[in-house]
Design a protein around this motif. Structure first.
Motif, short mmCIF file in Angstrom:
data_model
loop_
_atom_site.label_atom_id
_atom_site.label_comp_id
_atom_site.label_asym_id
_atom_site.label_seq_id
_atom_site.Cartn_x
_atom_site.Cartn_y
_atom_site.Cartn_z
N ALA A 192 1.60 -10.38 7.05
CA ALA A 192 1.25 -10.02 8.42
C ALA A 192 -0.26 -9.84 8.56
O ALA A 192 -0.85 -10.26 9.57
CB ALA A 192 1.98 -8.73 8.82
N ARG A 193 -0.90 -9.24 7.54
CA ARG A 193 -2.36 -9.10 7.58
C ARG A 193 -3.05 -10.47 7.59
O ARG A 193 -4.11 -10.64 8.20
CB ARG A 193 -2.81 -8.30 6.35
CG ARG A 193 -4.32 -8.24 6.13
CD ARG A 193 -5.04 -7.51 7.24
NE ARG A 193 -4.74 -6.11 7.26
CZ ARG A 193 -5.43 -5.19 6.56
NH1 ARG A 193 -6.45 -5.56 5.82
NH2 ARG A 193 -5.10 -3.92 6.65
N GLU A 194 -2.42 -11.46 6.95
CA GLU A 194 -3.00 -12.81 6.91
C GLU A 194 -2.61 -13.63 8.13
O GLU A 194 -2.88 -14.83 8.18
CB GLU A 194 -2.55 -13.52 5.64
CG GLU A 194 -3.00 -12.84 4.35
CD GLU A 194 -4.51 -12.74 4.24
OE1 GLU A 194 -5.20 -13.63 4.78
OE2 GLU A 194 -5.00 -11.78 3.63
N GLY A 195 -1.93 -13.04 9.08
CA GLY A 195 -1.62 -13.73 10.33
C GLY A 195 -0.29 -14.43 10.37
O GLY A 195 0.00 -15.19 11.29
N ILE A 196 0.57 -14.20 9.35
CA ILE A 196 1.89 -14.84 9.32
C ILE A 196 2.93 -13.81 9.77
O ILE A 196 3.09 -12.76 9.13
CB ILE A 196 2.22 -15.35 7.90
CG1 ILE A 196 1.17 -16.37 7.47
CG2 ILE A 196 3.61 -15.95 7.85
CD1 ILE A 196 1.32 -16.81 6.03
N VAL B 165 -1.73 -3.07 -7.42
CA VAL B 165 -1.68 -2.96 -5.96
C VAL B 165 -2.70 -1.93 -5.47
O VAL B 165 -3.38 -2.15 -4.45
CB VAL B 165 -0.25 -2.56 -5.51
CG1 VAL B 165 -0.23 -2.19 -4.03
CG2 VAL B 165 0.72 -3.70 -5.77
N VAL B 166 -2.87 -0.83 -6.20
CA VAL B 166 -3.85 0.19 -5.81
C VAL B 166 -5.26 -0.39 -5.81
O VAL B 166 -6.11 -0.03 -4.99
CB VAL B 166 -3.77 1.40 -6.77
CG1 VAL B 166 -4.95 2.35 -6.56
CG2 VAL B 166 -2.45 2.15 -6.55
N SER B 167 -5.53 -1.33 -6.72
CA SER B 167 -6.88 -1.90 -6.82
C SER B 167 -7.18 -2.90 -5.71
O SER B 167 -8.32 -3.33 -5.57
CB SER B 167 -7.03 -2.58 -8.18
OG SER B 167 -6.18 -3.73 -8.26
N LEU B 168 -6.18 -3.30 -4.93
CA LEU B 168 -6.41 -4.29 -3.87
C LEU B 168 -6.94 -3.58 -2.61
O LEU B 168 -6.20 -3.28 -1.68
CB LEU B 168 -5.10 -5.03 -3.55
CG LEU B 168 -4.51 -5.87 -4.69
CD1 LEU B 168 -3.15 -6.42 -4.29
CD2 LEU B 168 -5.45 -7.00 -5.08
N LYS B 169 -8.24 -3.34 -2.61
CA LYS B 169 -8.84 -2.59 -1.49
C LYS B 169 -8.72 -3.33 -0.17
O LYS B 169 -8.63 -2.70 0.90
CB LYS B 169 -10.32 -2.31 -1.80
CG LYS B 169 -10.55 -1.55 -3.10
CD LYS B 169 -9.87 -0.19 -3.07
CE LYS B 169 -10.14 0.57 -4.37
NZ LYS B 169 -9.37 1.85 -4.41
N GLN B 170 -8.71 -4.67 -0.22
CA GLN B 170 -8.61 -5.43 1.04
C GLN B 170 -7.24 -5.27 1.68
O GLN B 170 -7.06 -5.58 2.87
CB GLN B 170 -8.91 -6.91 0.80
CG GLN B 170 -7.90 -7.66 -0.05
CD GLN B 170 -8.22 -7.58 -1.53
OE1 GLN B 170 -8.78 -6.59 -2.00
NE2 GLN B 170 -7.89 -8.64 -2.25
N LEU C 26 -0.83 0.15 3.82
CA LEU C 26 -1.09 -0.92 4.78
C LEU C 26 -0.03 -0.89 5.87
O LEU C 26 1.14 -0.61 5.60
CB LEU C 26 -1.04 -2.27 4.04
CG LEU C 26 -1.46 -3.54 4.75
CD1 LEU C 26 -2.94 -3.48 5.14
CD2 LEU C 26 -1.21 -4.74 3.83
N ARG C 27 -0.44 -1.20 7.10
CA ARG C 27 0.51 -1.28 8.20
C ARG C 27 1.38 -2.53 8.04
O ARG C 27 0.88 -3.59 7.63
CB ARG C 27 -0.23 -1.31 9.53
CG ARG C 27 0.66 -1.31 10.75
CD ARG C 27 -0.14 -1.17 12.02
NE ARG C 27 0.72 -1.31 13.19
CZ ARG C 27 0.98 -2.46 13.79
NH1 ARG C 27 0.40 -3.57 13.35
NH2 ARG C 27 1.78 -2.52 14.82
N ALA C 28 2.67 -2.40 8.36
CA ALA C 28 3.59 -3.53 8.21
C ALA C 28 4.35 -3.74 9.52
O ALA C 28 5.45 -3.20 9.69
CB ALA C 28 4.57 -3.27 7.06
#
Length: 326
Positions: free
Chosen positions: A96-100, A148-153, A160-162
């Protein structure tokens, strides 16, 4: 008017007249009717909170049923099933963050990611037994968690919102409830066929006596690996549903306490009992809600109840409902 008790011979005749299988299906049919009609009751009496609570219990029941396949029928104590739960949930949020937003892309992708992770982890872990198996599943889970914790983006420690995916119809709370109920019923139907088929009986034979099962032609590794992957895929599907339910994902969904919670729910419901995962999840959600409303130290009474079930009812709540073994 005095009611005359039936003679013992008449009671036995009536008992014989009711088939055991039909009698066993009556509570299941009643539960199904209640679950189908519950949204209407919730709307009529303003129980929207309980609608969400039952949805959460069904999602956790699906995850625990997946775990019960390897724990109860395979004898494999996995301490890392939160990995597949979290990966399924994060697939929803990251895409969803990537627009899908298309469900036909996100849902299969989440299941495949969880199944592939289970394939890789299971291929390594299933070469061990006992305590090493438990520790290696935990080690893999911790590696994925910190990854997963290291993925700051993608939110890092904050999560992260879902947003809910596009299914072609508005996915409100009631629609999500029925979708969860439909998927839970379908997955339980698949699991029922699996554990009562030749594959499931071979898996249980390997659990009971691996050397004897191998000697009669059932190699343990491929049977257990297939069960592990199927279990991971079902748990990943539960993670996808939980992301839709909460509309938020966090690293806590992949943490070892979440894996431990899944294990406790299965133990509470009954390890190796088909309905153990569903009943354990529903009981745990209900206990948490009741005691959380009464005290901030709600973990203490819940822990005492779990201790009592483990000591006094080793076959879990489902074992209690089934009565004494014949």
């Amino acid at each position: 008017m005095r009611i005359r008790p039936l003679p013992a011979s008449e009671v036995r005749r009536i008992s014989v007249a009711i088939p055991r299988g039909a009698a066993g299906r009556l509570p299941l049919a009643a539960a199904g009717i209640l679950l189908v009609g519950f949204p209407a009751l919730a709307e009529a009496f303003g129980w929207r909170f309980y609608l969400n609570l039952v949805t959460k219990a069904m999602i956790l029941g699906l995850a625990c049923s997946g775990l019960n396949l390897v724990l109860g029928y395979g004898g494999l104590v996995s301490f890392g099933h939160a990995t597949y739960f979290g990966l399924g949930a994060y697939t929803v949020a990251v895409l969803a963050r990537e627009g899908i937003h298309a469900a036909w892309v996100i849902w299969p992708a989440g299941i495949l990611v969880a199944a592939f992770a289970a394939l890789v982890i299971g291929a390594v872990c299933l070469r061990t037994r006992g305590l090493p198996f438990i520790m290696i599943t935990l080690a893999f889970a911790q590696m994925v968690y910190y990854g997963v914790v290291s993925l700051k983006q993608y939110g890092g420690q904050d999560g992260l919102r879902a947003p809910r995916t596009e299914l072609g119809f508005p996915l409100g709370d009631v629609a999500l409830y029925y979708l969860t109920l439909l998927l839970l019923s379908a997955c339980l139907g698949i699991l029922w066929r699996v554990v009562h088929a030749r594959f499931g009986r071979a898996l249980q034979a390997i659990r009971d006596n691996e050397a004897r099962a191998v000697a009669i032609g059932f190699p343990a590794y491929p049977f257990q690996l297939v069960a592990f992957v199927l279990s991971g895929a079902l748990t990943g599907l539960a993670g996808i549903l939980m992301a839709h339910h909460a509309q938020y994902v966090s690293p806590a969904m992949l943490s070892w306490p979440q894996s431990g919670a899944f294990l406790l729910m299965v133990i509470l419901g009954g390890v190796g009992r088909f309905w153990g995962g569903v009943v354990g999840a529903a009981a745990m959600v209900a206990l948490e809600e009741v005691f959380h409303a009464a005290t901030i130290h709600w973990q203490l009474p819940v822990g005492l109840i779990l201790l009592g079930v483990v000591l006094l009812a080793p076959r879990g709540l489902v074992g209690l409902l089934e009565g004494r073994p014949r």
